[in-house]
Write a protein that holds these residues in place. Structure first.
Motif, short mmCIF file in Angstrom:
data_model
loop_
_atom_site.label_atom_id
_atom_site.label_comp_id
_atom_site.label_asym_id
_atom_site.label_seq_id
_atom_site.Cartn_x
_atom_site.Cartn_y
_atom_site.Cartn_z
N VAL A 86 -61.12 -64.29 -6.04
CA VAL A 86 -62.13 -64.12 -7.14
C VAL A 86 -61.91 -63.63 -8.48
N ILE A 130 -64.40 -68.26 3.42
CA ILE A 130 -64.91 -67.77 2.31
C ILE A 130 -64.19 -66.29 2.08
N PHE A 187 -62.38 -65.10 -1.11
CA PHE A 187 -62.50 -63.74 -1.88
C PHE A 187 -61.63 -63.10 -2.43
N SER A 206 -63.72 -69.96 -2.46
CA SER A 206 -64.70 -69.59 -1.85
C SER A 206 -66.03 -70.13 -2.24
#
Lengths: 295, 325
Positions: free
Chosen positions: A256, A249, A253, A264
């Protein structure tokens, strides 16, 4: 206890457990996750950490996309071109091992101190329970943060931090039930036979403290998995060589803001399903072992 | 009573001392701080001089003793990275953290209280059951991942709210805060919502349990018998009584909100104390790590001390029993 009795007992436990349909679904979910984690290297479509097959050419492919050689990536690929589905399978294995291992160590340490505190009593008990109280007055994330910020990250250090966070819960539970047990006659009888203290605690008291410890164990393991993911995401927990779900994750990130959501989201969903299913199973176990809810 | 307070205070100092020793030794066992300050290519004599100056050649315990003496006069050392004293560096970050924690507490109350009362009043309704299952989900969701999802949805996909930083600060009654400007509010909303989720489920469950208990009391029946309107019974008679345990728990758990904000601050690049410690760990900025950990431990130790003492005033059984059951 005869063999037949054992089966009857198991059947009784199962019939009580299966009264709650959601808990059964959760148990099935968790079994699948456990299977995936154990056999990750067999069922993964690719080996995500085999440098020979992973190429940067395939980086950040969206889900269901094919690469040049026609391989389909069901959940897309990450920034280095690794198949997300395989990475999640391997990540589950690491997350579960760290969570379960730390849970087992914490159970051993906690049960030892909890039962011995109840058995010996006196100043020793006061001291142990004082330490438990002090530790529980700190939020778990803070305790783990202190250990990992001070000593640095790593697999053993993460497990150590998780054990330190959890042992107090086990100790408190073990002491509470050991207090009740050690006043019963069979313990007196064992003392009259002049059995050793260690033997009485291990063979006589401990087996009768197991049910509440199992309940605490399931809920704490879920907590440990979540905490490990958080710490690894923050860059304090596991190193990059042990890519647990939290690290996956964390790697996602970075992407994102470019809209590459799948890097993620999917590891997070795997993490969420794991935690929720363990929590639901634990909740049902707690209700089963709670004498106040007995019909 | 006095004995009890003295005991507890002494215990707090012991905890603080032990923690500071562990932290100091731990931090001094990892990394080589010398190369943080001067380049590895420097003259050996220069490296030698720096080691001497900072006392890195002494035994850890001796270094700890020097450190304690300096701390006693308010000197936690200088940040290796920024070159300014560690203590003010940390303290100037705390308002942002407290502001985030307070605002997220506010959000969790605004959402959880009405939902909790509703689920407690009508426990058999389907909507109540959905609320309660939702609270299990909220309890299980890892905070950092929810934060990332919030950024994806509201900042990237919909582009409604900013996802990083603190925004413009406004000043009101001498307090500087993002809460006093519109731009600041838009910045604090997502991180605060993220942090609120962590407390939301527990407040919701507490409110529901309280409602179910209070609704059966005679004073509620009496209020109804008097012919008061439904909303007045709920908003005044019920709410006032369930607020007492809720406020107690919230007060106790404020500290854990501050601790958990480390995660939220990292996700949303919120310039609070939690972000500072994570950055310092990355940079191996020893003085800041040590100073932060000791300050936060002291904060918790004294928070707990105050709670213990207040409790012993309110409930005499606590001080007679001493240790907990």
């Amino acid at each position: 206890m005869t063999q037949n009795n054992k089966y009857e007992l198991l059947a009784k436990i199962w019939s009580e457990f299966s009264e709650n349909k959601i808990a059964v679904v959760a148990l099935v979910c968790f079994s699948i996750i456990l299977f995936v984690a154990v056999f990750a290297s067999v069922i993964s479509p690719t080996d995500p950490y085999d440098l020979a097959t992973v190429t940067i050419m395939n980086s950040r492919l969206p889900p269901l996309e094919e690469d040049f050689s026609g391989n389909v990536y069901w959940l897309g690929t990450d920034g280095a071109g690794r198949d997300m589905l395989s990475a999640i399978f391997y990540g589950l294995r690491i997350s579960l091992s760290v969570g379960v291992l730390s849970g087992i160590f914490a159970l051993i340490v906690g049960a030892f101190f909890g039962i011995s505190a109840a058995y010996f009593g006196g100043r020793y008990e006061t001291l142990i329970m004082r330490i438990v109280d002090i530790q529980l007055s700190f939020p778990s994330i803070l305790v783990a943060l202190i250990i990992l910020a001070a000593f640095g990250k790593g697999v053993e250090k993460t497990i150590f931090a998780l054990v330190l966070v959890q042992w107090a819960y086990y100790a408190r539970t073990a002491r509470a039930s050991a207090l009740v047990e050690s006043r019963k006659e069979y313990v007196d009888a064992a003392r009259c036979l002049s059995l050793g203290n260690l033997r009485i605690m291990l063979n006589h008291i401990l087996p009768n403290c197991i049910p509440p410890l199992i309940v605490v164990g399931t809920l704490q393991t879920a907590h440990a998995i979540s905490l490990e993911a958080t710490l690894s995401f923050l860059g304090l927990g596991l190193p990059q060589t042990e890519p647990s779900l939290g690290l996956l994750i964390g790697n996602g990130f970075e992407y994102v803001h470019t809209g590459d959501y799948w890097i993620s989201i999917f590891p997070g969903i795997a993490l969420l399903i794991t935690i929720v299913s363990i929590n639901l199973v634990g909740d049902q176990l707690r209700d089963m072992f709670n004498p106040r809810l007995k019909r | 009573m006095t004995v009890y307070i003295l005991q507890r205070t002494l215990q707090s100092f012991v905890v603080l001392f032990v923690m500071s020793l562990i932290v100091f030794c731990g931090v001094n066992l990892i990394g080589d701080p010398i190369y943080m300050m001067i380049s590895p290519e420097s003259e050996p004599a220069e490296i030698e001089r720096v080691i001497k100056e900072f006392g890195f050649d002494r035994p850890v315990l001796e270094q700890y003793w020097f450190f304690l003496k300096n701390v006693a006069s308010g000197d936690f050392g200088r940040s290796f990275v920024q070159g300014i004293p560690a203590l003010p560096l940390i303290l100037e970050r705390f308002p942002a953290t407290i502001e985030l924690a307070v605002f997220s507490l506010f959000i969790s109350l605004v959402i959880a209280l009405p939902l909790g009362v509703y689920a407690g009043l009508y426990p058999e309704r389907k909507s109540s059951k959905i609320i309660m299952s939702g609270s299990i989900l909220g309890f299980s969701m890892p905070t950092f991942w929810v934060g990332i999802m919030l950024i994806m949805l509201f900042a990237v996909k919909l582009d409604w709210l900013p996802s990083t930083g603190r925004g413009e600060l406004g000043t009101f009654l001498g307090i500087e805060s993002s809460l006093f400007t519109l731009n600041g509010l838009s910045h604090i909303f997502l991180p605060a919502l993220n942090l609120a989720l962590f407390k939301l489920s527990s407040v919701l469950r507490l409110t529901r349990a309280g409602t179910r208990e209070v609704i059966l009391q005679d004073y509620i029946k009496f209020a109804r018998a008097k012919g008061l309107s439904h909303s007045r019974v709920i908003n005044v008679h019920l709410l006032k009584n369930i607020l007492i345990p809720v406020v107690t728990v919230i007060g106790l758990e404020f500290g854990s909100l501050v601790a958990f904000s480390t995660v939220t601050e990292t996700v949303f690049a919120w310039p609070g104390a939690g972000k500072l410690i994570i950055d310092s760990v990355y940079n191996l900025d020893r003085p800041v790590i040590v100073a932060y950990l000791i300050i936060i431990v002291a904060f918790f130790v004294f928070l707990n001390l105050i709670v213990d003492i207040l409790y012993s005033f309110l409930d005499p059984r606590v001080r007679i029993k001493g240790s907990s059951e």
